[in-house]
Design a protein around this motif. Structure first.
Motif, PDB file in Angstrom:
ATOM      1  N   LYS A 118     -11.408  -5.314   4.690  1.00  0.00           N
ATOM      2  CA  LYS A 118     -12.254  -5.472   3.348  1.00  0.00           C
ATOM      3  C   LYS A 118     -12.506  -7.129   2.928  1.00  0.00           C
ATOM      4  O   LYS A 118     -13.364  -7.586   2.308  1.00  0.00           O
ATOM      5  CB  LYS A 118     -11.616  -4.916   2.254  1.00  0.00           C
ATOM      6  N   SER A 119     -11.442  -8.074   3.462  1.00  0.00           N
ATOM      7  CA  SER A 119     -11.638  -9.404   3.265  1.00  0.00           C
ATOM      8  C   SER A 119     -12.778  -9.934   3.992  1.00  0.00           C
ATOM      9  O   SER A 119     -13.467  -9.467   4.868  1.00  0.00           O
ATOM     10  CB  SER A 119     -10.479 -10.005   3.572  1.00  0.00           C
ATOM     11  N   ARG A 135     -12.711 -14.835   0.713  1.00  0.00           N
ATOM     12  CA  ARG A 135     -12.317 -13.750  -0.462  1.00  0.00           C
ATOM     13  C   ARG A 135     -11.136 -12.654   0.225  1.00  0.00           C
ATOM     14  O   ARG A 135     -11.758 -11.940   0.890  1.00  0.00           O
ATOM     15  CB  ARG A 135     -13.473 -12.898  -1.396  1.00  0.00           C
ATOM     16  N   ALA A 137      -9.097  -9.653   0.134  1.00  0.00           N
ATOM     17  CA  ALA A 137      -9.256  -8.431  -0.702  1.00  0.00           C
ATOM     18  C   ALA A 137      -7.670  -8.040  -1.211  1.00  0.00           C
ATOM     19  O   ALA A 137      -6.756  -8.332  -0.516  1.00  0.00           O
ATOM     20  CB  ALA A 137      -9.610  -7.127   0.288  1.00  0.00           C
TER      21      ALA A 137
END
Length: 288
Positions: A118-119, A135, A137
Motif C-alpha cells: 500500500k506504500s 508515503r 502506509a
C-alpha cells in the motif's frame, strides 16, 4: 549538491525550513524523505508524473478451510502476533513481522504470506522544480529502504533535468530512515529549538552526523522562547566546531504561510525569518 534538513525531534520546524530552501530563487529537486509523515506535497501540490508501488514486507494470512486449529503457529511466533480468538487462530496484522516462520511450520499449509503493497513513491513537478516523495502506509515498515528509493529517484531526476541542488527533508529522530537520508550528502542542517528536549536530541543528532563525517550546520528556531537555552546550544555547537548559521524569532507568519500553502519566503519574503533563512541557505551553498 545534496542538502539534508533534519532534526533530533519532531516539531522543531524542519519541514518549514526545507520548504523555504526549496522556494528560493534557483530550481531544485525537493525530496520529502519523511516517509512516515510526508507533508510537503500538501504545501506544494506537485504533479504526479510517476507512481511506484513500494512493497515494504509481508503479512501472514490464514486459510480457515485448511487450518487445523492446532496452535503450532502461535507457539512459534516470537512477536505474539498469533492468538486464539473465539476458539480460532487469529493473526494480528499490526503485530505480524512478516518473518514467514508460521507459514513454514504450519502442518496443513494454511498460512500464506501476502505482500504489503500500500506504500507509494511519487515524483513530479512543482512550482520551483521537481519533487519526489514517499508515503509509507500505516502499519507498513522498512522506511529506510523507501527513503533510499526516494533519494535515488531524486538524483536521477536531477541529472536528467540538469538541476544541481537536491533538498532533502528528512524524518525526525536518529533512526534508520534518518541515516538513509543523510548518508553521503554534502551538507546536513540540524534544526533545533531552545528547550531541554531540543538540546538533548540535538546532541544525539550531532553524534550521528559526526560518525558519518558530514558537514553539519545548526539552525535554532524560535530562539527567543528561551534565551538561556539558546546560549547553551550556541556554546555546545561552538565547542564542537559546528557553525550556528541562523537564529529565527518566533513569527506567526510562518504558520500563516503554511495555512495558505506557501513557504515563509513566498508568503512574507521581507520578513526577518525569511531574511535569516535566505542568509543561512547562502552560507550552506557557499560553504562558509
Amino acid at each position: 549538491m545534496e542538502i539534508a534538513v533534519i532534526s533530533g525531534k519532531g516539531g522543531t520546524g524542519k519541514s518549514s525550513i526545507s520548504a523555504a530552501f526549496a522556494t528560493l530563487s534557483e530550481k531544485v529537486v525537493l525530496a520529502d524523505c519523511d516517509v512516515d509523515a510526508a507533508n510537503l506535497h500538501i504545501l506544494f501540490n506537485p504533479s504526479h508524473d510517476e507512481e511506484l508501488v513500494y512493497a515494504s514486507g509481508h503479512k501472514a494470512t490464514i486459510n480457515y478451510n485448511l487450518c487445523l486449529n492446532c496452535g503450532l503457529c502461535s507457539n512459534y511466533c516470537r512477536f505474539d502476533a498469533i492468538s486464539f480468538q473465539n476458539n480460532k487462530v487469529a493473526i494480528s496484522e499490526t503485530s505480524c513481522d512478516g518473518c514467514f516462520l508460521c507459514s513454514r511450520v504450519c502442518p496443513s499449509k494454511a498460512i500464506s504470506m501476502i505482500r504489503n503493497d500500500k506504500s507509494r513513491m511519487y515524483s513530479g513537478s512543482f512550482r520551483n522544480g521537481k519533487m519526489v516523495y514517499g508515503r509509507l502506509a500505516p502499519g507498513e515498515e522498512n522506511s529506510g529502504k523507501l527513503v533510499s528509493i526516494v533519494r535515488e529517484k531524486a538524483k536521477q531526476i536531477a541529472a536528467q533535468s540538469s538541476i544541481n541542488t537536491i533538498i532533502l527533508d528528512g524524518p525526525p529522530g536518529i533512526g534508520c530512515a534518518v541515516i538513509s537520508t543523510i548518508t553521503g550528502v554534502d551538507h546536513v542542517l540540524i534544526v533545533t529549538e531552545p528547550t531541554i528536549s531540543g538540546m538533548h536530541d540535538l546532541q544525539r543528532t550531532v553524534e550521528i552526523t559526526a560518525k558519518f563525517n558530514l558537514k553539519t550546520w545548526v539552525l535554532i528556531n524560535k530562539y527567543d522562547l528561551n534565551f538561556e537555552m539558546t546560549k547553551q546550544i550556541e556554546v555546545y555547537c561552538n565547542d564542537l566546531g559546528i557553525k550556528t548559521i541562523g537564529k529565527l524569532l518566533f513569527n506567526p507568519q510562518v504558520v500563516e504561510a503554511m495555512i495558505n500553502c506557501k513557504s515563509i519566503v513566498e508568503w512574507a519574503p521581507t520578513s526577518d525569518v525569511a531574511e535569516e533563512i535566505r542568509a543561512a541557505y547562502g552560507m550552506i551553498v557557499c560553504n562558509k
